[in-house]
Write a protein that holds these residues in place. Structure first.
Motif, PDB file in Angstrom:
ATOM      1  N   LEU A 186       0.858  -1.184   0.000  1.00 28.01           N
ATOM      2  CA  LEU A 186       0.000   0.000   0.000  1.00 28.01           C
ATOM      3  C   LEU A 186       0.891   1.229   0.000  1.00 28.01           C
ATOM      4  O   LEU A 186       1.831   1.317   0.797  1.00 28.01           O
ATOM      5  N   HIS A 187       0.629   2.159  -0.891  1.00 21.26           N
ATOM      6  CA  HIS A 187       1.459   3.361  -0.922  1.00 21.26           C
ATOM      7  C   HIS A 187       0.719   4.517  -0.253  1.00 21.26           C
ATOM      8  O   HIS A 187      -0.486   4.701  -0.439  1.00 21.26           O
ATOM      9  N   PRO A 188       1.409   5.284   0.575  1.00 18.17           N
ATOM     10  CA  PRO A 188       0.760   6.382   1.303  1.00 18.17           C
ATOM     11  C   PRO A 188       0.368   7.511   0.367  1.00 18.17           C
ATOM     12  O   PRO A 188       1.008   7.746  -0.653  1.00 18.17           O
ATOM     13  N   ASP A 189      -0.693   8.197   0.738  1.00 17.26           N
ATOM     14  CA  ASP A 189      -1.106   9.341  -0.058  1.00 17.26           C
ATOM     15  C   ASP A 189      -0.328  10.584   0.376  1.00 17.26           C
ATOM     16  O   ASP A 189       0.493  10.556   1.300  1.00 17.26           O
ATOM     17  N   GLU A 190      -0.597  11.667  -0.303  1.00 17.01           N
ATOM     18  CA  GLU A 190       0.162  12.894  -0.070  1.00 17.01           C
ATOM     19  C   GLU A 190      -0.027  13.420   1.345  1.00 17.01           C
ATOM     20  O   GLU A 190       0.931  13.852   2.003  1.00 17.01           O
ATOM     21  N   GLY A 191      -1.268  13.366   1.843  1.00 23.10           N
ATOM     22  CA  GLY A 191      -1.527  13.880   3.182  1.00 23.10           C
ATOM     23  C   GLY A 191      -0.804  13.094   4.258  1.00 23.10           C
ATOM     24  O   GLY A 191      -0.234  13.673   5.193  1.00 23.10           O
ATOM     25  N   LEU A 192      -0.804  11.764   4.143  1.00 18.45           N
ATOM     26  CA  LEU A 192      -0.135  10.940   5.145  1.00 18.45           C
ATOM     27  C   LEU A 192       1.373  11.157   5.111  1.00 18.45           C
ATOM     28  O   LEU A 192       2.025  11.218   6.160  1.00 18.45           O
ATOM     29  N   VAL A 193       1.943  11.278   3.915  1.00 21.88           N
ATOM     30  CA  VAL A 193       3.386  11.525   3.800  1.00 21.88           C
ATOM     31  C   VAL A 193       3.748  12.843   4.470  1.00 21.88           C
ATOM     32  O   VAL A 193       4.753  12.944   5.195  1.00 21.88           O
ATOM     33  N   LEU A 204       8.079  13.005  12.194  1.00 21.02           N
ATOM     34  CA  LEU A 204       9.371  12.346  12.393  1.00 21.02           C
ATOM     35  C   LEU A 204      10.550  13.262  12.103  1.00 21.02           C
ATOM     36  O   LEU A 204      11.662  13.011  12.583  1.00 21.02           O
ATOM     37  N   GLY A 205      10.312  14.271  11.308  1.00 17.48           N
ATOM     38  CA  GLY A 205      11.413  15.124  10.893  1.00 17.48           C
ATOM     39  C   GLY A 205      11.945  14.676   9.536  1.00 17.48           C
ATOM     40  O   GLY A 205      11.884  13.486   9.187  1.00 17.48           O
ATOM     41  N   GLN A 206      12.468  15.632   8.787  1.00 13.77           N
ATOM     42  CA  GLN A 206      12.920  15.321   7.436  1.00 13.77           C
ATOM     43  C   GLN A 206      14.045  14.287   7.435  1.00 13.77           C
ATOM     44  O   GLN A 206      14.087  13.393   6.587  1.00 13.77           O
ATOM     45  N   ARG A 207      14.945  14.393   8.391  1.00 10.44           N
ATOM     46  CA  ARG A 207      16.094  13.480   8.396  1.00 10.44           C
ATOM     47  C   ARG A 207      15.662  12.048   8.700  1.00 10.44           C
ATOM     48  O   ARG A 207      16.055  11.104   8.002  1.00 10.44           O
ATOM     49  N   ARG A 208      14.839  11.886   9.730  1.00  8.21           N
ATOM     50  CA  ARG A 208      14.409  10.536  10.095  1.00  8.21           C
ATOM     51  C   ARG A 208      13.489   9.952   9.027  1.00  8.21           C
ATOM     52  O   ARG A 208      13.592   8.761   8.700  1.00  8.21           O
TER      53      ARG A 208
END
Length: 483
Positions: free
Chosen positions: A427-434, A441-445
């Motif tokens: 299952l691939h996440p949608d834009e909102g979940l991403v 989590l932060g961009q790095r994590r």
């Protein structure tokens, strides 16, 4: 043909002469596939009656069982009648694949087809909402016979059930091109297609065209336009069209009242829904579970859980069995209120009633735990869904991740674990979940997580910011995602 000869009204000799009608002549080179027609067993007409009864109910398997006995006993000249009866069952049951298989068998056994044969094939595709099959059978129909209005109207009905209003309108224009004047059923099918697609104004436009063509609408036509505005949540226009229906000497029926109650539910007016329910009862219409459920849904959407429960008990006291949708409305009502224990209680009550909880039921419970900030319970219900043979969706995982991020303190590790499990389930996440997970989590994590899961941004054809899983071996989009 029987010719009686003799005196005093009593036959002395019965002379049998073959009929010369085309339908009784065997075509040259086509031998009887079942051997001699003599010695036909008695009782095939009774079997044919049984076939017709099952076919009217759309019970294809039962029709096929009855066909086996009737086919052995019936004369060869009745083969087409028996096959068409089976196709009638497929048409009423909407079984387009079995209909195609029986048509192929007719061809193999060299049974002559007629207009009814293709009519049933088109009706089967129409009831299944399979536009491609309906168009295919219409083309096959046109190769052997002149296409009639009934067949083209059935194709329009297929477009309506498939929610493809553009094609329904195009087929309506094709009727004019073919020199056929659309009748009430054709216009009503187009209106129904536009209603299902959420285009009430266009539905009203074609209702006006029907009146301009001097085609008298019936109750089904009015119900289609009422339902169009009900689906849009426009209560005033739905009620206005119901008044026009009564003015045209068409009394409101169960479909009319149900559509208006549904409009009240979508418009957030539960009191109006209960008033229309009472009016329906005063009209002497037998109320079913759907009408009760719509009132329950109206109060549930208005966040009046206690009133929704009261209407549930009212339905039970009226000896009307609750449906799965009835319980889902109650579960969802307490889910929105964040009362996870009560939502779980109605879930258990649904199982006690021997109703199988579906995806909506499970997602509502997970959402209830998300609002109650109980991430461990939400994650546990994701596992329970698989045990109950209900496959989680992106919405299921999104609610569980939301529970992790709402918890105090937020449980980022569990959210990351659930996100990874979702990707492993193809299952691939949608834009909102991403966006939500990346921000939490932060961009790095999140970048490290994306690299570990081999997620890459969707290509130029997709939405920006969303991701799709890559095949770990070949680096291509997984086959399940392509499908």
């Amino acid at each position: 043909e029987v010719e009686e000869t003799g005196g005093e009204g009593r036959p002395e000799r019965i002379q049998m002469r073959p009929l010369l009608g085309r339908q009784h002549r065997r075509r040259p080179g086509r031998a009887c596939l079942r051997g001699s027609c003599t010695g036909v067993e008695m009782g095939w007409l009774e079997r044919l009656d049984a076939m017709n009864e099952e076919a009217a109910r759309g019970r294809v398997r039962e029709v096929e069982v009855a066909f086996a006995g009737a086919h052995r006993a019936a004369p060869c000249s009745k083969g087409r009648l028996l096959f068409n009866t089976v196709l009638k069952g497929c048409a009423n049951g909407g079984d387009v694949w079995r209909a195609a298989a029986w048509y192929q068998r007719m061809r193999r056994e060299r049974i002559d087809v007629n207009r009814k044969t293709f009519g049933k094939l088109i009706q089967a595709a129409s009831k299944a909402g399979h536009v491609e099959w309906a168009e295919h059978w219409l083309r096959a129909f046109s190769e052997e016979f002149t296409v009639d209005l009934v067949a083209m109207t059935a194709v329009v009905g297929a477009c309506a059930r498939a929610r493809r209003p553009g094609e329904a309108v195009a087929w309506l224009g094709s009727m004019y091109t073919a020199g056929l004047a659309p009748d009430r059923f054709a216009f009503t099918s187009v209106i129904d297609a536009l209603a299902r697609a959420g285009s009430p104004n266009q539905a009203a436009h074609y209702f006006g065209l029907m009146l301009s063509a001097r085609v008298t609408p019936d109750g089904r036509s009015y119900n289609a336009i009422i339902n169009a505005f009900a689906q849009a949540g426009n209560i005033d226009l739905a009620v206005g069209w119901s008044s026009a229906m009564e003015a045209a000497a068409h009394p409101l029926d169960l479909m009319s009242y149900s559509s208006i109650i549904h409009a009240c539910a979508r418009g957030g007016r539960p009191d109006a829904a209960s008033l229309w329910f009472a009016r329906m009862q005063r009209a002497g219409i037998a109320v079913d579970a759907r009408a009760y459920t719509q009132v329950i849904d109206a109060y549930a959407k208005a966040h009046e859980s206690d009133s929704a429960v009261a209407w549930y008990h009212r339905m039970v006291n009226a000896c009307v069995g609750a449906s799965a949708h009835s319980y889902n409305c109650l579960i969802n009502a307490y889910s929105k209120a964040g009362e996870a224990d009560k939502a779980l209680g109605w879930f258990a009550r649904m199982e006690v009633s021997r109703l199988l909880p579906d995806l909506v039921s499970h997602n509502s419970v997970i959402d209830a735990y998300a609002k109650a900030r109980k991430p461990e319970h939400a994650a546990e219900w994701l596992s329970r869904m698989r045990e109950r043979q209900s496959v989680p969706t992106v919405a299921s995982y999104s609610s569980a991740i939301s529970a992790c991020l709402r918890a105090l303190p937020p449980q980022y590790d569990l959210a990351e674990e659930i996100f990874s499990r979702m990707v492993s389930d193809s299952l691939h996440p949608d834009e909102g979940l991403v966006r939500v997970v990346s921000s939490a989590l932060g961009q790095r994590r999140f970048g490290a997580l994306r690299s570990r899961l081999r997620l890459t941004p969707r290509g130029s054809g997709g939405r920006p910011g969303s991701t799709v899983p890559r095949c770990r071996t070949f680096g291509k989009v997984a086959a399940s995602q392509k499908k």
